[in-house]
Design a protein around this motif. Structure first.
Motif, short mmCIF file in Angstrom:
data_model
loop_
_atom_site.label_atom_id
_atom_site.label_comp_id
_atom_site.label_asym_id
_atom_site.label_seq_id
_atom_site.Cartn_x
_atom_site.Cartn_y
_atom_site.Cartn_z
N UNK A 221 23.13 63.99 4.01
CA UNK A 221 23.87 63.44 5.15
C UNK A 221 25.34 63.81 4.97
N UNK A 222 26.06 63.81 6.07
CA UNK A 222 27.49 64.14 6.05
C UNK A 222 28.33 62.89 6.24
N UNK A 223 29.63 63.05 6.00
CA UNK A 223 30.56 61.96 6.26
C UNK A 223 30.50 61.58 7.74
N UNK A 224 30.35 62.58 8.59
CA UNK A 224 30.22 62.31 10.02
C UNK A 224 29.00 61.47 10.35
N UNK A 225 27.90 61.71 9.65
CA UNK A 225 26.69 60.89 9.85
C UNK A 225 26.97 59.43 9.51
N UNK A 226 27.71 59.21 8.43
CA UNK A 226 28.03 57.84 8.03
C UNK A 226 28.88 57.16 9.09
N UNK A 227 29.89 57.87 9.60
CA UNK A 227 30.74 57.28 10.64
C UNK A 227 29.91 56.92 11.87
#
Length: 324
Positions: A221-227
């Motif tokens: 997963x990416x940081x964008x997914x977390x956001x």
């Protein structure tokens, strides 16, 4: 030199991030948990607690004996999310500036420049946080509550997303400091890992006999997914009867303890329940979500003058407080 220049990987906190739909978010959490389990054996519930804390925009306290995998768990989660990760080893001589950063005079520019400390990362592991004196522990108060650090009157935002995972040594009370109540209250959850079962430990020994699996662990997963998942959690419906139930639970702890759950604790319980609902693939919170999250969210905030601890107070609250 601007704050953005001084703080690597720092991005403005924006509400313009589009949320994942519930199915996407649920699939994301399953993918992350499965990936972490390539390294961590027998602690699926603990992995879920960390992710729920992260998606609920909170911080987590891990209390346990040394050597049960607390650091490896935090590192595995950060790696799975492709997040920046910093570890701070708390010691009696650690200074607040060793955590937050310090302003340094630049001889060339004749100006002070902020040098960020290890707290500037998406996931910050505070290892054995209770080994440092209260003044150093207090360096985390602002950043845990507000996502920023103030040094010499200048405010510097930390990367988004941001979470602190702190471990606490509970076997050497003579060599540790008690965490201030204000700091404990900033931890969304407090959990323990415990020792593995015989089968789990046998499996673990087999995995680490050669190269440690953390060395080959990749991001799923990416940081964008977390956001985006955080925005999904924020949009989970919490109807008035559920909010009232949370309020009654918090009120019960205040009536039956010297220090009960704070309003911050009640807010944390709502947010954790929203994240739990997302894990279950629902767009709304049920009382069962609240009941699942209450022990890890409320217990550590409660202080009593008797042999009854916070966990028992929460258990009694869940038994005695009706869902209306």
């Amino acid at each position: 030199m601007t704050d953005a220049d001084a703080v690597p990987d720092s991005e403005p906190r924006s509400s313009s991030v589009s949320p994942l739909d519930i199915d996407e978010a649920t699939a994301l959490t399953t993918r992350i948990v499965d990936n972490v389990e390539r390294v961590i054996v027998g602690h699926r519930d603990a992995i879920e607690h960390i992710l729920i804390t992260l998606f609920a925009r909170g911080n987590l306290l891990l209390e346990d004996v040394p050597g049960v995998g607390k650091t490896m768990l935090a590192r595995s989660v950060a790696t799975s999310l492709d997040c920046s990760f910093n570890r701070v080893q708390f010691t009696p001589d650690l200074l607040p500036s060793d955590v937050t950063g310090v302003s340094v005079f630049n001889e060339k520019t004749r100006e002070f420049e902020f040098q960020p400390g290890p707290v500037f990362a998406n996931v910050v592991l505070g290892d054995e946080i209770n080994r440092a004196p209260p003044k150093t522990q207090a360096a985390l108060l602002e950043v845990m509550a507000e996502g920023q650090v103030t040094v010499d009157g200048e405010t510097h935002p930390v990367p988004d997303p941001f979470t602190v995972i702190a471990t606490q040594n509970d076997v050497e009370p003579g060599r540790t400091y008690e965490l201030p109540v204000a700091e404990v209250d900033r931890f969304t959850k407090k959990i323990r890992l415990g020792y593995p079962t015989e089968a789990e430990e046998t499996e673990l020994l087999g995995r680490v006999a050669g190269e440690h699996p953390i060395e080959s662990l990749g991001a799923v997963a990416t940081v964008g997914d977390v956001r985006r998942a955080r925005e999904t959690v924020a949009g989970i419906t919490v109807r008035e009867p559920v909010r009232a139930y949370v309020s009654r639970l918090a009120g019960y702890t205040r009536e039956h303890a010297r220090l009960g759950a704070s309003p911050r604790g009640a807010i944390a319980l709502v947010r954790a329940s929203q994240a739990r609902a997302m894990f279950e693939g629902r767009g709304y919170v049920l009382p069962d979500d609240v009941k699942t999250e209450a022990p890890t969210v409320l217990s550590h905030r409660i202080r009593t003058d008797s042999a009854v601890d916070g966990g028992e107070i929460v258990e009694r609250a869940l038994e005695d407080v009706a869902v209306e």
